[in-house]
Design a protein around this motif. Structure first.
Motif, short mmCIF file in Angstrom:
data_model
loop_
_atom_site.label_atom_id
_atom_site.label_comp_id
_atom_site.label_asym_id
_atom_site.label_seq_id
_atom_site.Cartn_x
_atom_site.Cartn_y
_atom_site.Cartn_z
N GLU A 66 2.53 13.25 -25.14
CA GLU A 66 3.29 13.18 -23.90
C GLU A 66 3.16 11.78 -23.33
OE1 GLU A 66 3.15 15.42 -19.66
OE2 GLU A 66 2.84 16.62 -21.45
N LYS A 67 4.23 11.29 -22.75
CA LYS A 67 4.22 9.96 -22.14
C LYS A 67 3.17 9.96 -21.02
CE LYS A 67 7.44 6.89 -19.78
NZ LYS A 67 8.80 6.73 -19.27
N PRO A 68 2.24 9.02 -21.05
CA PRO A 68 1.18 9.02 -20.04
C PRO A 68 1.74 8.70 -18.66
CG PRO A 68 1.04 7.06 -21.38
CD PRO A 68 2.08 7.92 -21.99
N GLN A 69 1.16 9.31 -17.64
CA GLN A 69 1.58 9.07 -16.27
C GLN A 69 0.59 8.16 -15.55
OE1 GLN A 69 2.48 13.56 -15.89
NE2 GLN A 69 3.33 12.58 -14.09
N GLN A 70 -0.42 7.69 -16.27
CA GLN A 70 -1.39 6.77 -15.69
C GLN A 70 -1.05 5.36 -16.13
OE1 GLN A 70 -5.40 7.87 -16.53
NE2 GLN A 70 -5.17 9.93 -15.75
N ALA A 71 -1.23 4.41 -15.20
CA ALA A 71 -0.89 3.02 -15.51
C ALA A 71 -1.75 2.08 -14.68
CB ALA A 71 0.59 2.78 -15.22
N GLU A 127 10.22 -0.93 7.68
CA GLU A 127 9.23 -1.92 7.27
C GLU A 127 8.31 -1.28 6.22
OE1 GLU A 127 7.35 -5.49 6.99
OE2 GLU A 127 9.04 -5.12 8.31
N ILE A 128 8.20 -1.90 5.05
CA ILE A 128 7.38 -1.38 3.96
C ILE A 128 6.17 -2.27 3.78
CG2 ILE A 128 7.29 -0.84 1.49
CD1 ILE A 128 9.18 1.00 2.97
N THR A 129 4.97 -1.68 3.88
CA THR A 129 3.73 -2.38 3.60
C THR A 129 3.22 -1.89 2.25
OG1 THR A 129 3.23 -2.39 5.95
CG2 THR A 129 1.41 -2.86 4.45
N MET A 130 2.89 -2.80 1.37
CA MET A 130 2.46 -2.41 0.02
C MET A 130 1.04 -1.84 0.09
SD MET A 130 5.21 -2.97 -1.45
CE MET A 130 4.89 -2.74 -3.18
N GLN A 131 0.85 -0.68 -0.52
CA GLN A 131 -0.42 0.04 -0.49
C GLN A 131 -1.25 -0.15 -1.76
OE1 GLN A 131 -1.38 1.86 2.29
NE2 GLN A 131 0.45 0.97 3.19
N VAL A 132 -0.64 -0.71 -2.81
CA VAL A 132 -1.36 -0.93 -4.07
C VAL A 132 -1.52 -2.42 -4.30
CG1 VAL A 132 -0.58 1.22 -5.12
CG2 VAL A 132 0.78 -0.84 -5.43
N LYS A 133 -2.47 -2.77 -5.17
CA LYS A 133 -2.69 -4.18 -5.50
C LYS A 133 -2.86 -4.32 -7.00
CE LYS A 133 -7.63 -3.84 -4.39
NZ LYS A 133 -7.64 -2.41 -4.36
N LYS A 172 -5.54 1.29 -10.82
CA LYS A 172 -5.12 2.31 -11.77
C LYS A 172 -4.43 3.39 -10.94
CE LYS A 172 -7.61 0.90 -15.50
NZ LYS A 172 -7.51 -0.52 -15.41
N VAL A 173 -3.22 3.77 -11.36
CA VAL A 173 -2.42 4.69 -10.55
C VAL A 173 -1.83 5.81 -11.40
CG1 VAL A 173 -1.81 2.94 -8.84
CG2 VAL A 173 -0.32 3.30 -10.81
N ILE A 174 -1.37 6.86 -10.73
CA ILE A 174 -0.62 7.93 -11.34
C ILE A 174 0.78 7.87 -10.72
CG2 ILE A 174 -0.38 10.43 -11.60
CD1 ILE A 174 -3.44 10.60 -11.34
N PHE A 175 1.82 7.89 -11.58
CA PHE A 175 3.17 7.78 -11.06
C PHE A 175 4.03 8.95 -11.53
CE2 PHE A 175 3.09 5.56 -15.05
CZ PHE A 175 4.33 5.78 -15.63
N SER A 176 5.16 9.16 -10.87
CA SER A 176 6.07 10.26 -11.19
C SER A 176 6.53 10.17 -12.63
CB SER A 176 7.29 10.23 -10.28
OG SER A 176 6.92 10.44 -8.96
N LYS A 224 9.46 2.02 -7.86
CA LYS A 224 9.34 1.81 -6.42
C LYS A 224 7.96 2.29 -6.01
CE LYS A 224 14.02 1.97 -4.75
NZ LYS A 224 14.85 2.47 -3.65
N GLN A 225 7.44 1.71 -4.93
CA GLN A 225 6.11 2.11 -4.49
C GLN A 225 6.03 3.61 -4.18
OE1 GLN A 225 2.92 0.12 -1.81
NE2 GLN A 225 4.44 0.98 -0.45
N ASN A 226 7.10 4.21 -3.65
CA ASN A 226 7.03 5.64 -3.31
C ASN A 226 7.05 6.55 -4.54
OD1 ASN A 226 9.72 5.40 -3.93
ND2 ASN A 226 10.48 6.18 -1.98
N ASP A 227 7.24 5.98 -5.77
CA ASP A 227 7.11 6.76 -7.00
C ASP A 227 5.66 6.84 -7.47
OD1 ASP A 227 9.81 7.37 -7.23
OD2 ASP A 227 10.24 5.50 -8.27
N ILE A 228 4.79 6.06 -6.85
CA ILE A 228 3.35 6.10 -7.17
C ILE A 228 2.73 7.23 -6.35
CG2 ILE A 228 1.16 4.88 -7.06
CD1 ILE A 228 2.77 2.28 -7.53
N LEU A 229 2.11 8.17 -7.04
CA LEU A 229 1.58 9.36 -6.40
C LEU A 229 0.16 9.20 -5.89
CD1 LEU A 229 2.91 11.93 -9.01
CD2 LEU A 229 4.01 11.20 -6.88
N ALA A 230 -0.68 8.43 -6.63
CA ALA A 230 -2.09 8.30 -6.25
C ALA A 230 -2.70 7.08 -6.91
CB ALA A 230 -2.86 9.56 -6.69
N VAL A 231 -3.77 6.59 -6.29
CA VAL A 231 -4.58 5.52 -6.87
C VAL A 231 -5.84 6.17 -7.41
CG1 VAL A 231 -5.85 3.40 -6.39
CG2 VAL A 231 -3.67 3.80 -5.27
#
Length: 94
Positions: free
Chosen positions: A33-38, A53-59, A63-67, A85-92
């Motif tokens: 399965e295509k990994p969702q971690q990156a 106004e969008i403030t970036m929450q990741v740097k 390591k993140v999990i995305f849709s 897009k940043q809102n496609d990132i579910l968690a750090v």
């Protein structure tokens, strides 16, 4: 060549999927399965997107999990990346 994302976009490099299950079964390439971690490779500046106004929450380096079905696959100099897009990132992952 360097990827520089615009606005609230993030460039991700997918982490390698497991090739063996916990029970020891080796998975062929198509069955994985295509990994969702990156790992975050580059982060856009944020700013005003759709009037908000969008403030970036990741740097870079996070390591993140995305849709699962989000983003655009890109290949640069024989390396594969996903631009989301940043809102496609579910968690750090910490």
């Amino acid at each position: 060549m360097k990827l520089v994302p615009l606005f609230d976009r993030v460039v991700l490099k997918q982490l390698v999927a497991e090739e063996t299950t916990k029970s020891g079964i080796v998975l062929p390439g198509q069955a994985k399965e295509k990994p969702q971690q990156a790992e975050v490779i580059a982060v856009g500046p944020g700013g005003v997107v759709d009037g908000k106004e969008i403030t970036m929450q990741v740097k870079v380096g996070d390591k993140v999990i995305f849709s699962k079905y989000s983003g655009t696959d890109v290949e640069v100099e024989d390396e594969k990346f996903v631009v989301v897009k940043q809102n496609d990132i579910l968690a750090v992952i910490e």
